[in-house]
Design a protein around this motif. Structure first.
Motif, short mmCIF file in Angstrom:
data_model
loop_
_atom_site.label_atom_id
_atom_site.label_comp_id
_atom_site.label_asym_id
_atom_site.label_seq_id
_atom_site.Cartn_x
_atom_site.Cartn_y
_atom_site.Cartn_z
N ILE A 28 4.45 -16.82 35.93
CA ILE A 28 4.04 -15.45 36.26
C ILE A 28 4.22 -14.63 34.99
N ASP A 29 3.12 -14.24 34.40
CA ASP A 29 3.16 -13.47 33.15
C ASP A 29 2.91 -12.01 33.47
N TYR A 30 3.98 -11.27 33.71
CA TYR A 30 3.85 -9.91 34.25
C TYR A 30 3.64 -8.85 33.17
N HIS A 31 3.61 -9.26 31.90
CA HIS A 31 3.27 -8.30 30.85
C HIS A 31 2.58 -9.03 29.71
N SER A 32 1.31 -8.72 29.51
CA SER A 32 0.55 -9.31 28.40
C SER A 32 -0.46 -8.29 27.89
N HIS A 33 -1.07 -8.63 26.78
CA HIS A 33 -2.16 -7.82 26.22
C HIS A 33 -3.44 -8.66 26.11
N LEU A 34 -3.60 -9.61 27.00
CA LEU A 34 -4.79 -10.46 26.98
C LEU A 34 -6.03 -9.66 27.38
N ASP A 35 -7.18 -10.15 26.92
CA ASP A 35 -8.46 -9.54 27.23
C ASP A 35 -8.90 -10.00 28.62
N ALA A 36 -8.95 -9.07 29.56
CA ALA A 36 -9.30 -9.42 30.94
C ALA A 36 -10.71 -9.99 31.03
N ALA A 37 -11.64 -9.45 30.24
CA ALA A 37 -13.02 -9.93 30.28
C ALA A 37 -13.10 -11.38 29.82
N ALA A 38 -12.31 -11.73 28.81
CA ALA A 38 -12.31 -13.12 28.33
C ALA A 38 -11.85 -14.08 29.42
N ILE A 39 -10.90 -13.65 30.23
CA ILE A 39 -10.43 -14.49 31.33
C ILE A 39 -11.47 -14.56 32.43
N MET A 373 17.14 -2.43 39.09
CA MET A 373 17.06 -2.11 37.67
C MET A 373 17.25 -3.40 36.88
N GLN A 374 16.26 -3.75 36.07
CA GLN A 374 16.28 -4.99 35.30
C GLN A 374 16.41 -4.69 33.82
N TYR A 375 17.31 -5.43 33.17
CA TYR A 375 17.34 -5.41 31.70
C TYR A 375 16.30 -6.42 31.24
N GLY A 376 15.18 -5.94 30.71
CA GLY A 376 14.00 -6.76 30.47
C GLY A 376 14.16 -7.80 29.38
N ALA A 377 13.29 -8.78 29.44
CA ALA A 377 13.32 -9.93 28.53
C ALA A 377 13.27 -9.51 27.07
N ALA A 378 13.81 -10.37 26.21
CA ALA A 378 13.75 -10.15 24.76
C ALA A 378 12.29 -9.98 24.36
N TRP A 379 11.98 -8.88 23.69
CA TRP A 379 10.61 -8.40 23.54
C TRP A 379 10.24 -8.26 22.07
N TRP A 380 9.02 -8.71 21.76
CA TRP A 380 8.38 -8.50 20.46
C TRP A 380 9.19 -9.14 19.34
N PHE A 381 9.85 -8.34 18.52
CA PHE A 381 10.60 -8.90 17.40
C PHE A 381 11.84 -9.67 17.87
N LEU A 382 12.19 -9.56 19.14
CA LEU A 382 13.38 -10.22 19.66
C LEU A 382 13.07 -11.47 20.46
N LEU A 408 8.13 -13.17 29.64
CA LEU A 408 6.75 -12.68 29.58
C LEU A 408 6.18 -13.08 28.22
N THR A 409 4.87 -12.89 28.04
CA THR A 409 4.32 -13.22 26.72
C THR A 409 4.18 -12.00 25.82
N ASP A 410 3.83 -10.82 26.39
CA ASP A 410 3.58 -9.63 25.56
C ASP A 410 2.61 -9.96 24.43
N SER A 411 1.57 -10.72 24.73
CA SER A 411 0.76 -11.33 23.67
C SER A 411 -0.72 -11.10 23.89
N ARG A 412 -1.46 -11.20 22.78
CA ARG A 412 -2.92 -11.20 22.82
C ARG A 412 -3.50 -12.60 22.65
#
Length: 465
Positions: A28-39, A373-382, A408-412
């Motif tokens: 379950i990838d609840y945060h990404s920056h993927l292109d919805a049209a490409a999917i 309240m969730q302390y979110g996953a290590a993000w971006w540079f982390l 999460l991926t937080d990815s394109r």
């Protein structure tokens, strides 16, 4: 052995946890920056450069560090030239997470094992991946399905029409493609010219003119409901600064009116207006039963020359250095007092803030939802080995690891789903070492259930997927 089936799994317990409980779970990838049209359209890729390098600012940043000119990163070089520049860079990335991710991405979904990527193996990788990409069954959506992605949430402006999401839903695919409501531009009233241009888009999306704050809030509420009708379960907000105070509705109306007339807004008023809007969005999210994500601490576009020549989101952002515990607590408290504090995930980009955010989450747990309240996953540079490990240790010591909603991926990049595998391996490594060391029960069934929850079950329940 490097990149073997047991990569990172350095105890028998870790190997049993990963292979027995985490490896084959859906994602379950609840945060990404993927292109919805490409999917939705199952975009096809002629070669791995298009899949690997287009839009991936992680890789561009590394290539620049290796002395690669910009035309081979985001510029007009051919796909093969860009690929060769990446091949020359990867051997220089030993101990960088990109070195691990690159080889995991060749392993899944391409099935390429037993080689180290670099100039000597570039032809082999280019040719073998091209054969797979061109043979069918390796489009954007195909890749997500091969990686066992169950749900992916994109990041979308309130003005987006969500046609790609609707197209995908109409096709009846088992893969869920869901939007995420990202209204940062609605708050960015300090840049009046850009804000006014965005306001025109908002007017077009709702089909009527907006002359005052009431109309503005009405339009945003309509777009929020539109997103909900398309399956949206989350909002997302980037906070690059934090002010302790908000505005009354009358004060916000005056600031809105001034900006609507094209007048410059003082920085202090702009930041307070942003808080007013954050309080408004919290009410919308709580009312809809959504989860709110707060990404805190990015220093956007410090390299002005690069911004002017290449635009934003091209790999030049950095980690900000500001304190925000008190103003963030006040933001959360305003919503808590109003009874409109939604389930919330807090992410930090500066690693010094780990403990502060984890503890602050505990201050706003209210017993209505497990780990509301969730302390979110290590993000971006982390999101590297040390960053993930530190995050998991912080959640363990100051929160409740067993309730964490996972990675999460937080990815394109469509190949970035190996980050979920990377996270799961690191999680099992930590827990396996604790089992071997007598720090937690050496019980595969008990700890394995916890691994399954963190890897998949918690997210499915928390987000109501």
């Amino acid at each position: 052995m490097l990149f073997s089936d047991d990569f990172l799994l350095d105890t028998p317990q870790a190997r049993k946890l990963f292979h027995g409980h985490a490896e084959h779970l859906p994602i379950i990838d609840y945060h990404s920056h993927l292109d919805a049209a490409a999917i939705a359209d199952n975009r096809q890729f002629a070669n791995i450069a298009q899949l690997w390098l287009d839009g991936d600012h992680y890789k561009w940043r590394a290539m620049r560090t290796n002395g690669v000119p910009e035309r081979f990163c985001s510029g007009d070089a051919s796909d093969r030239e860009k690929f060769d520049a990446w091949a020359a860079t990867v051997p220089k990335l030993v101990r960088n997470p990109l070195y691990h991710w690159t080889h995991l991405e060749l392993r899944r979904p391409f099935g390429m094992t037993g080689l180290l990527f670099g100039p000597e193996t570039a032809d082999t990788v280019w040719e073998q991946t091209a054969m797979q990409l061109q043979s069918g069954g390796m489009g954007a959506r195909d890749i997500l399905e091969k990686m066992h992605v169950e749900a992916v949430c994109t990041t979308d402006d309130p003005c987006d029409d969500l046609q790609a999401h609707a197209r995908h839903a109409a096709a009846g695919r088992s893969l869920k493609l869901l939007p995420t409501f990202r209204p940062d531009k609605a708050r960015a009233i300090g840049d009046v010219k850009a804000w006014m241009a965005w306001l025109v888009r908002l007017e077009q999306s709702v089909g009527y003119g907006i002359s005052d704050l009431d109309g503005f809030l009405k339009a945003l509420a309509e777009r929020h409901a539109f997103f909900a009708a398309h399956g949206c379960k989350l909002s997302d907000h980037s906070l690059e600064f934090m002010h302790p105070d908000s505005l009354s509705e009358a004060e916000a109306a005056d600031v809105f009116s001034a900006a609507r007339q094209g007048r410059a807004i003082e920085a202090d008023d702009a930041q307070k207006f942003s808080n007013f809007m954050m309080d408004f969005f919290a009410r919308l999210d709580a009312g809809a039963g959504w989860v709110r994500q707060l990404h805190i601490g990015a220093l956007r576009n410090p390299n002005g020359a690069a911004l002017e020549s290449l635009g934003p989101d091209t790999g030049f952002d950095a980690i900000a250095d500001f304190t925000y515990a008190s103003p963030l607590a006040k933001l959360l408290d305003r919503s808590a007092r109003a009874g409109s504090l939604p389930r919330t995930i807090l992410y930090n980009l500066n690693p010094r803030d780990n403990e502060m955010l984890a503890v602050l989450c505990g201050s706003f747990q209210d017993g209505t939802v497990a780990a509301k309240m969730q302390y979110g996953a290590a993000w971006w540079f982390l999101d590297q080995m040390e960053g993930m490990t530190r995050h998991l240790e912080t959640v363990s010591q100051l929160g409740m690891l067993s309730r964490f909603v996972g990675m999460l991926t937080d990815s394109r990049s469509f190949l970035s789903y190996t980050r979920h595998e990377y996270f799961r391996r690191i999680l099992c490594r930590i827990l396996g070492r604790d089992m071997a060391g007598g720090l937690i029960p050496d019980d595969d069934s008990f700890i394995g259930a916890m691994v399954s929850d963190i890897s998949y079950n918690n997210a499915k329940h928390y987000f109501n997927f």
